[in-house]
Design a protein around this motif. Structure first.
Motif, PDB file in Angstrom:
ATOM      1  N   GLY A 231      -9.598   8.366  -1.235  1.00  0.00           N
ATOM      2  CA  GLY A 231     -10.698   8.826  -0.402  1.00  0.00           C
ATOM      3  C   GLY A 231     -10.283   9.345   0.947  1.00  0.00           C
ATOM      4  N   ASP A 232      -8.986   9.564   1.141  1.00  0.00           N
ATOM      5  CA  ASP A 232      -8.489  10.097   2.411  1.00  0.00           C
ATOM      6  C   ASP A 232      -8.480  11.618   2.339  1.00  0.00           C
ATOM      7  OD1 ASP A 232      -7.465  10.298   4.907  1.00  0.00           O
ATOM      8  OD2 ASP A 232      -5.585   9.251   4.511  1.00  0.00           O
ATOM      9  N   ASP A 233      -8.387  12.281   3.509  1.00  0.00           N
ATOM     10  CA  ASP A 233      -8.281  13.734   3.497  1.00  0.00           C
ATOM     11  C   ASP A 233      -6.952  14.118   2.854  1.00  0.00           C
ATOM     12  OD1 ASP A 233      -7.079  12.530   5.770  1.00  0.00           O
ATOM     13  OD2 ASP A 233      -6.726  14.520   6.586  1.00  0.00           O
ATOM     14  N   THR A 234      -6.987  15.168   2.055  1.00  0.00           N
ATOM     15  CA  THR A 234      -5.820  15.537   1.255  1.00  0.00           C
ATOM     16  C   THR A 234      -5.531  17.024   1.394  1.00  0.00           C
ATOM     17  OG1 THR A 234      -6.391  13.833  -0.367  1.00  0.00           O
ATOM     18  CG2 THR A 234      -4.832  15.526  -1.066  1.00  0.00           C
ATOM     19  N   SER A 235      -4.272  17.344   1.674  1.00  0.00           N
ATOM     20  CA  SER A 235      -3.811  18.728   1.715  1.00  0.00           C
ATOM     21  C   SER A 235      -2.529  18.819   0.901  1.00  0.00           C
ATOM     22  CB  SER A 235      -3.530  19.176   3.153  1.00  0.00           C
ATOM     23  OG  SER A 235      -4.697  19.095   3.951  1.00  0.00           O
ATOM     24  N   ALA A 236      -2.368  19.916   0.162  1.00  0.00           N
ATOM     25  CA  ALA A 236      -1.174  20.067  -0.661  1.00  0.00           C
ATOM     26  C   ALA A 236      -0.822  21.539  -0.823  1.00  0.00           C
ATOM     27  CB  ALA A 236      -1.372  19.422  -2.031  1.00  0.00           C
ATOM     28  N   ILE A 237       0.475  21.815  -0.924  1.00  0.00           N
ATOM     29  CA  ILE A 237       0.992  23.164  -1.152  1.00  0.00           C
ATOM     30  C   ILE A 237       1.971  23.098  -2.312  1.00  0.00           C
ATOM     31  CG2 ILE A 237       2.357  25.066  -0.191  1.00  0.00           C
ATOM     32  CD1 ILE A 237       1.358  24.276   2.562  1.00  0.00           C
ATOM     33  N   LEU A 238       1.868  24.060  -3.220  1.00  0.00           N
ATOM     34  CA  LEU A 238       2.768  24.133  -4.368  1.00  0.00           C
ATOM     35  C   LEU A 238       3.548  25.440  -4.304  1.00  0.00           C
ATOM     36  CD1 LEU A 238       3.720  23.089  -7.174  1.00  0.00           C
ATOM     37  CD2 LEU A 238       1.775  24.331  -8.162  1.00  0.00           C
ATOM     38  N   VAL A 239       4.864  25.355  -4.401  1.00  0.00           N
ATOM     39  CA  VAL A 239       5.729  26.541  -4.422  1.00  0.00           C
ATOM     40  C   VAL A 239       6.525  26.500  -5.714  1.00  0.00           C
ATOM     41  CG1 VAL A 239       7.579  27.813  -3.284  1.00  0.00           C
ATOM     42  CG2 VAL A 239       5.929  26.516  -1.908  1.00  0.00           C
ATOM     43  N   GLU A 240       6.285  27.472  -6.587  1.00  0.00           N
ATOM     44  CA  GLU A 240       6.989  27.528  -7.868  1.00  0.00           C
ATOM     45  C   GLU A 240       8.091  28.574  -7.777  1.00  0.00           C
ATOM     46  OE1 GLU A 240       4.513  28.551 -11.135  1.00  0.00           O
ATOM     47  OE2 GLU A 240       5.942  27.841 -12.650  1.00  0.00           O
ATOM     48  N   PHE A 241       9.305  28.170  -8.127  1.00  0.00           N
ATOM     49  CA  PHE A 241      10.440  29.096  -8.070  1.00  0.00           C
ATOM     50  C   PHE A 241      10.517  29.862  -9.385  1.00  0.00           C
ATOM     51  CE2 PHE A 241      11.709  25.604  -5.203  1.00  0.00           C
ATOM     52  CZ  PHE A 241      11.838  26.339  -4.042  1.00  0.00           C
ATOM     53  N   LEU A 242      10.212  31.155  -9.324  1.00  0.00           N
ATOM     54  CA  LEU A 242      10.180  31.976 -10.524  1.00  0.00           C
ATOM     55  C   LEU A 242      11.544  32.525 -10.874  1.00  0.00           C
ATOM     56  CD1 LEU A 242       6.873  33.947  -9.872  1.00  0.00           C
ATOM     57  CD2 LEU A 242       7.208  31.855 -11.197  1.00  0.00           C
ATOM     58  N   LYS A 243      12.461  32.529  -9.905  1.00  0.00           N
ATOM     59  CA  LYS A 243      13.799  33.075 -10.140  1.00  0.00           C
ATOM     60  C   LYS A 243      14.807  31.950 -10.012  1.00  0.00           C
ATOM     61  CE  LYS A 243      12.505  37.628  -8.440  1.00  0.00           C
ATOM     62  NZ  LYS A 243      12.821  38.731  -7.523  1.00  0.00           N
ATOM     63  N   SER A 244      15.347  31.531 -11.147  1.00  0.00           N
ATOM     64  CA  SER A 244      16.179  30.341 -11.155  1.00  0.00           C
ATOM     65  C   SER A 244      17.298  30.477 -12.170  1.00  0.00           C
ATOM     66  CB  SER A 244      15.346  29.100 -11.474  1.00  0.00           C
ATOM     67  OG  SER A 244      14.160  29.081 -10.730  1.00  0.00           O
ATOM     68  N   ARG A 245      18.278  29.591 -12.085  1.00  0.00           N
ATOM     69  CA  ARG A 245      19.335  29.524 -13.082  1.00  0.00           C
ATOM     70  C   ARG A 245      19.676  28.067 -13.334  1.00  0.00           C
ATOM     71  NH1 ARG A 245      24.604  28.409 -11.403  1.00  0.00           N
ATOM     72  NH2 ARG A 245      24.935  28.412  -9.157  1.00  0.00           N
ATOM     73  N   ARG A 246      20.333  27.795 -14.438  1.00  0.00           N
ATOM     74  CA  ARG A 246      20.722  26.434 -14.760  1.00  0.00           C
ATOM     75  C   ARG A 246      21.906  26.016 -13.893  1.00  0.00           C
ATOM     76  NH1 ARG A 246      19.778  25.837 -21.252  1.00  0.00           N
ATOM     77  NH2 ARG A 246      18.024  27.252 -21.371  1.00  0.00           N
ATOM     78  N   VAL A 247      22.065  24.704 -13.727  1.00  0.00           N
ATOM     79  CA  VAL A 247      23.164  24.200 -12.909  1.00  0.00           C
ATOM     80  C   VAL A 247      23.982  23.203 -13.712  1.00  0.00           C
ATOM     81  CG1 VAL A 247      21.957  24.510 -10.733  1.00  0.00           C
ATOM     82  CG2 VAL A 247      21.731  22.364 -11.955  1.00  0.00           C
TER      83      VAL A 247
END
Length: 272
Positions: A231-247
């Motif tokens: 019940g608290d105020d909530t803010s969120a941001i999502l950043v999806e990395f579309l350009k990636s490679r395996r490590v």
């Protein structure tokens, strides 16, 4: 804006972020005190700056950043914390407050605030001298799996047409999961672990039946669940990395419980 204008922006992004946060706090405090009735509102902050494969993170208070790396990009899926909460539960913050002889009552600074660092909170900063500060911490990460090609690849395939001419067709292959960064306020972290928050995002973000707008739907689901639980105020941001490679596995390291994880990072950690 303040980050980009800072003289350290090109050479030291982390320092530029630190300077910008302090300047914003200074300007807000000045504005708050200019009113007949002092505005004693406040906020915690987490901010990220990405350049190529370098990620700079700055935070003050109990906003938090986590990075999800799915198994296509590492030997096993991992949830990496990028920040450590500045709160009365943090042993380093407890030690800082003890040195200043600032009491923690009922899990709060002077029995009032749980976060030990914030922007604003003018009255609290004046009454709890040194207890609540705006000084942020920073951390630098090198993300070796972020590269300049997409996880959605196009492969050219030649086939024979009825006319006998060769034609080119694009065959599309999409990886099921991609790395993403989640930044959120304590309205989320007060009722969910890092892993639970990430799983909540994944439920919709990588569901092929969700379709367009999966990112917004996933964030809305996260915030609605958090609001129902806390019940608290909530803010969120999502950043999806579309350009990636395996490590490779040797780029991964164990997480430390009391410092930002540098499992997929090189550099150092220092001082919504």
């Amino acid at each position: 804006k303040e980050i980009c204008l800072d003289q350290e922006y090109d050479s030291n992004p982390s320092m530029a972020m630190r300077n910008a946060i302090l300047k914003v706090d200074e300007e807000f405090v000045k504005w708050a005190k200019s009113h007949r009735r002092v505005d004693d509102s406040g906020a915690c902050i987490v901010a990220c700056l990405m350049r190529g494969s370098h990620l700079a993170v700055a935070w003050a208070g109990d906003c938090r950043g986590v990075l999800y790396i799915p198994s296509p990009f590492s030997p096993q899926s991992k949830v990496l914390p990028l920040t450590v909460d500045h709160s009365t539960n943090n042993p380093k913050e407890q030690a800082r407050l003890r040195t200043l002889r600032v009491p923690i009552k009922e899990g709060r600074v002077f029995g009032v605030l749980m976060p030990t660092r914030s922007l604003g909170d003018v009255r609290q900063k004046e009454e709890m001298v040194g207890g609540i500060i705006a000084e942020c911490e920073t951390a630098d990460f090198t993300l070796p799996y972020i590269r300049h090609f997409s996880s959605t690849e196009k492969k050219k395939v030649k086939t024979d047409s009825p006319s006998g001419r060769k034609k080119r067709h694009s065959r599309r292959h999409t990886l099921p999961e991609k790395p993403f960064l989640l930044l959120a306020s304590d309205g989320v972290w007060g009722c969910m672990t890092n892993e639970r928050a990430v799983e909540t995002i994944k439920e919709l973000l990588f569901d092929p039946n969700v379709g367009k707008g999966a990112e917004k739907k996933a964030l809305r689901s996260l915030c609605e669940r958090a609001n129902m639980m806390m019940g608290d105020d909530t803010s969120a941001i999502l950043v999806e990395f579309l350009k990636s490679r395996r490590v490779d596995s040797d780029l991964l390291a164990d997480d430390s419980p009391d410092t930002p994880s540098e499992g997929l990072a090189s550099g150092s950690a220092g001082a919504q």
